[in-house]
Write a protein that holds these residues in place. Structure first.
Motif, mmCIF file in Angstrom:
data_model
loop_
_atom_site.group_PDB
_atom_site.id
_atom_site.type_symbol
_atom_site.label_atom_id
_atom_site.label_comp_id
_atom_site.label_asym_id
_atom_site.label_seq_id
_atom_site.Cartn_x
_atom_site.Cartn_y
_atom_site.Cartn_z
ATOM 1 N N ALA A 30 8.897 -0.319 2.957
ATOM 2 C CA ALA A 30 9.948 -0.610 1.987
ATOM 3 C C ALA A 30 11.325 -0.388 2.618
ATOM 4 N N PRO A 31 12.336 -1.128 2.166
ATOM 5 C CA PRO A 31 13.656 -1.067 2.810
ATOM 6 C C PRO A 31 14.243 0.339 2.911
ATOM 7 N N LEU A 32 14.000 1.168 1.919
ATOM 8 C CA LEU A 32 14.539 2.538 1.940
ATOM 9 C C LEU A 32 13.586 3.516 2.605
ATOM 10 N N PHE B 99 4.115 -0.794 3.687
ATOM 11 C CA PHE B 99 4.042 0.551 3.140
ATOM 12 C C PHE B 99 5.125 0.804 2.099
ATOM 13 N N VAL B 100 4.700 1.408 1.014
ATOM 14 C CA VAL B 100 5.544 1.652 -0.144
ATOM 15 C C VAL B 100 5.568 3.155 -0.402
ATOM 16 N N VAL C 254 0.850 -1.185 0.000
ATOM 17 C CA VAL C 254 0.000 0.000 0.000
ATOM 18 C C VAL C 254 0.893 1.245 0.000
ATOM 19 N N PRO C 255 0.586 2.254 -0.808
ATOM 20 C CA PRO C 255 1.360 3.499 -0.711
ATOM 21 C C PRO C 255 1.132 4.159 0.636
ATOM 22 N N SER C 256 2.175 4.770 1.169
ATOM 23 C CA SER C 256 2.056 5.392 2.485
ATOM 24 C C SER C 256 1.380 6.753 2.419
ATOM 25 N N PHE C 257 1.421 7.385 1.257
ATOM 26 C CA PHE C 257 0.818 8.711 1.122
ATOM 27 C C PHE C 257 -0.568 8.568 0.515
ATOM 28 N N THR C 258 -1.556 8.318 1.381
ATOM 29 C CA THR C 258 -2.938 8.153 0.945
ATOM 30 C C THR C 258 -3.842 8.164 2.168
ATOM 31 N N LEU D 90 0.922 7.170 6.230
ATOM 32 C CA LEU D 90 0.355 6.042 6.980
ATOM 33 C C LEU D 90 1.376 5.356 7.865
ATOM 34 N N HIS D 91 2.618 5.252 7.431
ATOM 35 C CA HIS D 91 3.611 4.518 8.226
ATOM 36 C C HIS D 91 3.995 5.284 9.483
#
Length: 381
Positions: free
Chosen positions: A338-340, A104-105, A83-87, A326-327
């Motif tokens: 995500a790792p980065l 989170f992506v 899921v994208p984190s900016f939403t 979201l994260h």
């Protein structure tokens, strides 16, 4: 005192529709089929024809529209959903409610949509954590479709189902292919503020998969089989009210015209800001071949709080979607990312600000907004 402007003007849309809304509502009241009346099936057929999807399964709200396909696919504990984190939170809430793990992506800084490179890294990280990568939920944020030309083959390579979140993006398109036809399923919302909104809660799932559609129709009605008292699965009570379906049919009849108006208004905003404030405002990016539904017209500015305060003083409303990725939210901070990390999501959360956007925004009012925003931004620097 300066008269404040509305952020979204639903009253102007109601005035345009005139007696049509009242007649549609009166017909439902006269027929008395308030749950799953004929207007629900009529609206589902009309919506399918509009976007080119084979099936439309309406439901109670946009969050259920995200839940239902995940349920139909059997996604649950041990599964990773990206899921994208900016939403908005619903995109992560749906898998979490089913016991799955939202991962989170990050997103792309130009389009605000999910970053395929971040997704690739997140899938590898999820596997290292012992999770089963199952699905990705690209969000068509602020109305702009995600980069499905890149995402769909990537998802296939990674073994992921694609549930497009078009809660804001319904009406958008890529090369004349409308939202609702990308991936295995699309979820959308009819929340009143959406480009196609009802006067309450509502949602829908769109798909070309016959078997998935059959299962979704069961799950939205308590998991019923051939008879409503023969329940073959654990489902939800998630049906679109007949009154809302009747209202949506009338709104859908003028939707294409409203989308064209939104596009004209967005183009006027962009041209003005690029001409007058090129060094202090970053305007939205729409890639070639893409059409945004312009659920929001969203700028990036450095001194956001000062700019918003100056706009408020002049009666120009502004909104921030979304101030906390979201994260970083307390109920979701324990889920992987995500790792980065999600640095672009964090930067956008600190910079974005949305301006009034609706199909009935007149040129005089829009010029006033542009003048106030440019003055506010220059004052904030």
């Amino acid at each position: 005192m300066t008269q404040p402007l509305p952020f979204i003007d639903l009253a102007a849309q109601q005035a345009r529709l005139g007696d049509r809304l009242g007649l549609a509502i009166d017909t439902v009241l006269r027929e008395g089929a308030y749950i799953m009346g004929r207007q629900v099936a009529d609206f589902e057929r009309q919506l399918a024809e509009f976007c080119g999807a084979r099936h439309v399964i309406s439901c109670a709200n946009g969050t259920d529209a995200l839940m239902l396909p995940l349920m139909a696919w059997g996604i649950g504990p041990g599964d990773a959903v990206f899921v994208p984190s900016f939403t908005f939170i619903a995109s992560a809430e749906a898998p979490a409610l089913l016991g799955a793990t939202p991962v989170f992506v990050d997103v792309q800084p130009e389009t605000f949509d999910i970053d395929p490179a971040s997704l690739h890294g997140a899938v590898a990280h999820a596997r290292a954590l012992g999770l089963r990568p199952r699905a990705v939920i690209p969000v068509d944020l602020f109305g702009l479709p995600s980069d499905y030309d890149t995402l769909l083959p990537l998802a296939e390579d990674l073994g992921l189902l694609v549930l497009a979140d078009a809660a804001q993006g319904f009406g958008g398109a890529i090369n004349d292919r409308r939202a609702g036809t990308f991936g295995q399923a699309t979820a959308t919302s009819f929340f009143p503020a959406k480009p196609l909104g009802c006067y309450g809660d509502g949602g829908a799932v769109l798909t070309d998969d016959d078997q998935l559609a059959t299962r979704l129709r069961s799950l939205r009605f308590h998991g019923k089989g051939q008879d409503k008292y023969d329940n073959v699965a654990i489902g939800l009570n998630s049906r679109l009210d007949t009154l809302q379906a009747a209202i949506l049919s009338e709104k859908l009849a003028i939707f294409a015209d409203e989308l064209a108006a939104r596009d004209r208004i967005a183009a006027r905003y962009t041209a003005a800001f690029q001409d007058r404030c090129p060094n202090s405002i970053i305007t939205p990016t729409v890639p070639a071949g893409y059409q945004s539904a312009w659920a929001q017209y969203t700028l990036r500015v450095a001194q956001r709080d000062q700019m918003m305060a100056a706009c408020k003083a002049q009666g120009v409303p502004t909104m921030v979607y979304y101030p906390i990725p979201l994260h970083r939210q307390s109920g979701y901070a324990h889920y992987p990312q995500a790792p980065l990390g999600c640095p672009v999501s964090e930067q956008l959360a600190a910079e974005v600000v949305s301006l009034p956007m609706h199909p009935y925004l007149g040129e005089q009012d829009q010029s006033r907004i542009i003048d106030v925003v440019c003055f506010a931004v220059e004052k904030a620097i």
